[in-house]
Design a protein around this motif. Structure first.
Motif, short mmCIF file in Angstrom:
data_model
loop_
_atom_site.label_atom_id
_atom_site.label_comp_id
_atom_site.label_asym_id
_atom_site.label_seq_id
_atom_site.Cartn_x
_atom_site.Cartn_y
_atom_site.Cartn_z
N THR A 1 -4.18 2.26 -2.52
CA THR A 1 -5.24 1.08 -2.77
C THR A 1 -5.19 0.43 -3.84
N ASP B 1 -6.55 8.86 3.06
CA ASP B 1 -6.46 8.43 1.42
C ASP B 1 -8.19 8.73 0.91
N TRP B 2 -8.96 7.84 1.61
CA TRP B 2 -10.36 8.04 1.26
C TRP B 2 -11.28 9.40 1.31
N VAL C 1 -2.40 9.41 -3.98
CA VAL C 1 -3.28 8.95 -3.08
C VAL C 1 -4.05 7.58 -3.17
N HIS D 1 0.95 -1.22 0.08
CA HIS D 1 0.05 0.07 0.05
C HIS D 1 0.88 1.21 0.00
N HIS E 1 1.91 4.37 -2.92
CA HIS E 1 1.97 6.15 -2.83
C HIS E 1 3.33 6.38 -3.66
#
Length: 201
Positions: A89, A154-155, A85, A69, A73
């Protein structure tokens, strides 16, 4: 005079390579069966907890996924802030998917199914993070929460830029359910592969 020993015919390089099957009752077959039983139990444990509990995010496999993960980035950073970002994911999903495809191309359906299971687990692992986009209560890498540091979750960043922040719970559930279905499907495929191998032997 001693008869000349016949030489074996050269192998046809264009002929498809067949994967040797394990004989019935072999140690490999028993180990695979036991491994699948443990994986099925682990799957039940992961999926029986609610998303908000972050049980997936506190599991051992989350520690395995985390380096991929974070590497995502870095790898996607030259392509702008949004992809930087999202890269976290994306990478944690691409790696297990690549593992599954690689074993499938090598005609190893059991290993490919385990790769699919890992992909499903990794997708389900995303669910608590997505679900937390507005609340920002999850402890993130660095020892802070999303609500403590701006532009860090991130989300929250991705959904905020897409104008979809209110969809966090819905998208979290979609990731959780889709990941769970992939895990269960992978277990079924792996079990069927072990069963077929035993019957052929």
């Amino acid at each position: 005079m001693r008869p000349r020993r016949s030489e074996p015919a050269p192998a046809d390089p264009s002929a498809p390579v067949s994967i040797a099957q394990d004989p019935p009752g072999s140690l490999v077959g028993y180990v695979r069966g036991a491994f699948l039983a443990l994986l099925a139990y682990y799957t039940f444990r992961l999926l029986s907890h609610p998303i908000a509990s972050n049980y997936l995010g506190e599991s051992f496999l989350h520690l395995v996924i985390l380096p991929f993960h974070e590497a995502g980035h870095v790898l996607f950073s030259p392509f702008g802030r949004f992809l930087q970002v999202a890269g976290g994911t994306l990478m944690q999903l691409v790696v297990p998917a690549a593992v599954a495809v690689s074993f499938l191309r090598r005609r190893d359906p059991f290993a490919a199914a385990i790769g699919l299971w890992w992909f499903g687990e990794s997708l389900a692992d995303v669910a608590p993070y997505v679900d937390d986009a507005r609340a920002g209560q999850l402890m993130l890498l660095g020892g802070v929460t999303g609500s403590e540091v701006e532009d860090y979750h991130d989300w929250e960043v991705m959904l905020g830029r897409l104008g979809m922040l209110s969809w966090d719970h819905t998208l979290g559930r979609i990731c959780f359910v889709a990941g769970g279905l992939a895990m269960v499907a992978a277990l079924c495929v792996a079990a069927a592969t072990v069963w077929r191998t035993a019957r052929k032997g």
